[in-house]
Design an enzyme around this catalytic site. Structure first.
Site, PDB file in Angstrom:
ATOM      1  CG  ASP A   1      30.144  35.392  35.096  1.00  0.00           C
ATOM      2  OD1 ASP A   1      31.148  36.108  34.880  1.00  0.00           O
ATOM      3  OD2 ASP A   1      29.591  35.358  36.213  1.00  0.00           O
ATOM      4  N   GLY A   2      32.580  33.946  33.628  1.00  0.00           N
ATOM      5  CA  GLY A   2      33.694  33.085  33.961  1.00  0.00           C
ATOM      6  C   GLY A   2      33.928  33.136  35.456  1.00  0.00           C
TER       7      GLY A   2
ATOM      8  CD  GLU B   1      34.201  37.015  33.304  1.00  0.00           C
ATOM      9  OE1 GLU B   1      33.290  36.999  32.450  1.00  0.00           O
ATOM     10  OE2 GLU B   1      33.972  37.187  34.510  1.00  0.00           O
TER      11      GLU B   1
ATOM     12  CG  ASP C   1      30.172  39.500  34.994  1.00  0.00           C
ATOM     13  OD1 ASP C   1      31.106  39.060  34.297  1.00  0.00           O
ATOM     14  OD2 ASP C   1      29.742  38.896  35.996  1.00  0.00           O
TER      15      ASP C   1
ATOM     16  CG  HIS D   1      28.336  38.830  41.602  1.00  0.00           C
ATOM     17  ND1 HIS D   1      28.090  37.474  41.617  1.00  0.00           N
ATOM     18  CD2 HIS D   1      29.582  38.968  41.082  1.00  0.00           C
ATOM     19  CE1 HIS D   1      29.140  36.833  41.153  1.00  0.00           C
ATOM     20  NE2 HIS D   1      30.053  37.716  40.805  1.00  0.00           N
TER      21      HIS D   1
ATOM     22  CG  ASP E   1      28.328  33.895  39.181  1.00  0.00           C
ATOM     23  OD1 ASP E   1      29.554  34.059  39.036  1.00  0.00           O
ATOM     24  OD2 ASP E   1      27.800  33.650  40.282  1.00  0.00           O
TER      25      ASP E   1
END
Length: 158
Positions: free
Chosen positions: A21-22, A59, A81, A135, A145
């Site tokens: 994740d970023g 990301e 994501d 999320h 995240d």
């Protein structure tokens, strides 16, 4: 920035699962990336931060650094994501390369250096790219995240 390696045996019937994740505090702004690598019951969490970046850059960096952390060519399932990352690497990048790193409408590809690094890292492995809804309760996506957000906040807050 040095990212710790994640030692794998090179046994191609074993899969390394990676969730990345970023995050960016402002876009652009201070950003962070995070990844959780899982292999044969072992887990490694890695993260990093950049002072002035964008969410898309973070990301991409999460995926790049996670693949770079693998010590040997591996069979990988990478969960992200980011539709930008997944679609870019699975659908768009071949055309960009054919067009000299230009989009279909002849504009330069954004974040080209990161895309080129991702292509290089992916070429060392056999990667299956999976999109997960962010999320939304995916355990490892939530950890990635948190790693990314914490790295960005630590950089911002000194």
């Amino acid at each position: 920035m040095t990212v710790p390696s994640f030692v794998v045996s090179g046994d191609t019937d074993q899969v390394v699962e990676i969730s990345t994740d970023g995050a960016c505090l402002g876009n652009p702004g201070p950003g962070g990336w995070g990844a959780v690598l899982r292999y044969r019951g072992h887990e490694k969490r890695i993260s990093g931060a950049v002072p002035d970046t964008t969410n898309n850059q973070m990301e991409l960096t999460g995926a790049i650094e996670a693949l770079a952390a693998l010590t040997k060519p591996s069979t990988v399932v990478l969960y992200t994501d980011s539709s930008y990352v997944r679609n870019g690497i699975t659908k768009w990048v071949a055309g960009w390369q054919r067009n000299g790193w230009r989009t279909a409408d002849k504009k330069p590809v954004k974040n080209v250096e990161l895309w080129q690094r991702l292509v290089d890292e992916e070429s060392r492995h056999s990667v299956t790219w999976k999109w997960v809804k962010g999320h939304n309760g995916d355990h490892y996506n939530e950890i990635a995240d948190e790693l990314a957000t914490s790295a960005a906040k630590s950089l911002r807050d000194g």
